[in-house]
Design a protein around this motif. Structure first.
Motif, PDB file in Angstrom:
ATOM      1  N   ASP A 172     -19.641  13.763 -27.807  1.00 49.84           N
ATOM      2  CA  ASP A 172     -19.421  13.872 -29.252  1.00 49.84           C
ATOM      3  C   ASP A 172     -17.959  13.616 -29.610  1.00 49.84           C
ATOM      4  N   SER A 173     -17.046  14.180 -28.811  1.00 47.66           N
ATOM      5  CA  SER A 173     -15.627  13.993 -29.128  1.00 47.66           C
ATOM      6  C   SER A 173     -15.200  12.540 -28.913  1.00 47.66           C
ATOM      7  N   GLU A 174     -15.804  11.858 -27.933  1.00 40.12           N
ATOM      8  CA  GLU A 174     -15.477  10.447 -27.705  1.00 40.12           C
ATOM      9  C   GLU A 174     -16.008   9.578 -28.851  1.00 40.12           C
ATOM     10  N   LYS A 175     -17.190   9.930 -29.334  1.00 45.74           N
ATOM     11  CA  LYS A 175     -17.747   9.188 -30.484  1.00 45.74           C
ATOM     12  C   LYS A 175     -16.861   9.383 -31.708  1.00 45.74           C
ATOM     13  N   ALA A 176     -16.360  10.603 -31.884  1.00 40.17           N
ATOM     14  CA  ALA A 176     -15.496  10.891 -33.027  1.00 40.17           C
ATOM     15  C   ALA A 176     -14.202  10.087 -32.951  1.00 40.17           C
ATOM     16  N   GLU A 177     -13.786   9.736 -31.771  1.00 42.52           N
ATOM     17  CA  GLU A 177     -12.578   8.925 -31.602  1.00 42.52           C
ATOM     18  C   GLU A 177     -12.854   7.444 -31.820  1.00 42.52           C
ATOM     19  N   GLY A 178     -14.130   7.080 -31.969  1.00 41.60           N
ATOM     20  CA  GLY A 178     -14.467   5.702 -32.281  1.00 41.60           C
ATOM     21  C   GLY A 178     -15.032   4.893 -31.125  1.00 41.60           C
ATOM     22  N   ARG A 179     -15.377   5.519 -30.037  1.00 41.84           N
ATOM     23  CA  ARG A 179     -15.970   4.805 -28.909  1.00 41.84           C
ATOM     24  C   ARG A 179     -17.446   4.526 -29.182  1.00 41.84           C
ATOM     25  N   SER A 180     -17.993   3.551 -28.491  1.00 40.34           N
ATOM     26  CA  SER A 180     -19.413   3.224 -28.666  1.00 40.34           C
ATOM     27  C   SER A 180     -20.273   4.282 -27.966  1.00 40.34           C
ATOM     28  N   GLU A 181     -21.588   4.253 -28.261  1.00 44.20           N
ATOM     29  CA  GLU A 181     -22.526   5.221 -27.677  1.00 44.20           C
ATOM     30  C   GLU A 181     -22.495   5.149 -26.146  1.00 44.20           C
ATOM     31  N   GLU A 182     -22.571   3.961 -25.597  1.00 45.03           N
ATOM     32  CA  GLU A 182     -22.595   3.786 -24.143  1.00 45.03           C
ATOM     33  C   GLU A 182     -21.280   4.222 -23.495  1.00 45.03           C
TER      34      GLU A 182
END
Length: 146
Positions: free
Chosen positions: A22-32
């Motif tokens: 979740d925190s990586e997605k919040a930083e703008g990374r893709s789902e994979e």
């Protein structure tokens, strides 16, 4: 187990991975990318999945307990054996020193006490002689001065 299977991970590890994802997605990374980073982080922290098959885990624990009991018994018997041998050795040394002391006669301590007494006696007599000579010298000097 197919590649990518997460069944060997504990619930705690799965929660950690979800939180990191979740925190990586919040930083703008893709789902994979977020999922890959999350599981890589969990693996790095914990060394992979922790769950082991129930049969193997129980068998490992039982063998570990048995092994530790055996080593504890061995250590205890070794300690007891070394205590016995060391006590025998010290007893033998004590009796040997007593026998040699009886054969020699007066001990070293007595001899050193006697020699120390002699030294102090000679020092005292030397001091008296020096004091006597000094008084004689002063008396002769006074007489010569008159």
């Amino acid at each position: 187990m197919p590649r990518g299977d997460k069944s060997s991970y504990t619930d705690r590890q799965k929660r950690q991975a979800a939180h990191i994802e979740d925190s990586e997605k919040a930083e703008g990374r893709s789902e994979e990318a977020a999922e890959r980073i999350a599981w890589a982080t969990v693996n790095k922290q914990d060394g992979g999945g922790r769950k082991a098959p129930a049969k193997k885990a129980a068998a490992k624990k039982a063998t570990k307990k048995a092994a530790t009991k055996k080593t504890a018994k061995k250590a205890a018997t070794k300690k007891a054996a070394t205590r016995k041998t060391t006590s025998k050795k010290t007893a033998a040394k004590k009796t040997a020193t007593k026998k040699t002391a009886a054969k020699k006669g007066p001990s070293k301590k007595a001899a050193t006490k006697k020699s120390a007494a002699r030294k102090t006696a000679t020092k005292k007599s030397a001091a008296k002689n020096a004091a006597g000579k000094a008084t004689k010298k002063t008396a002769t000097k006074k007489a010569a001065a008159r």
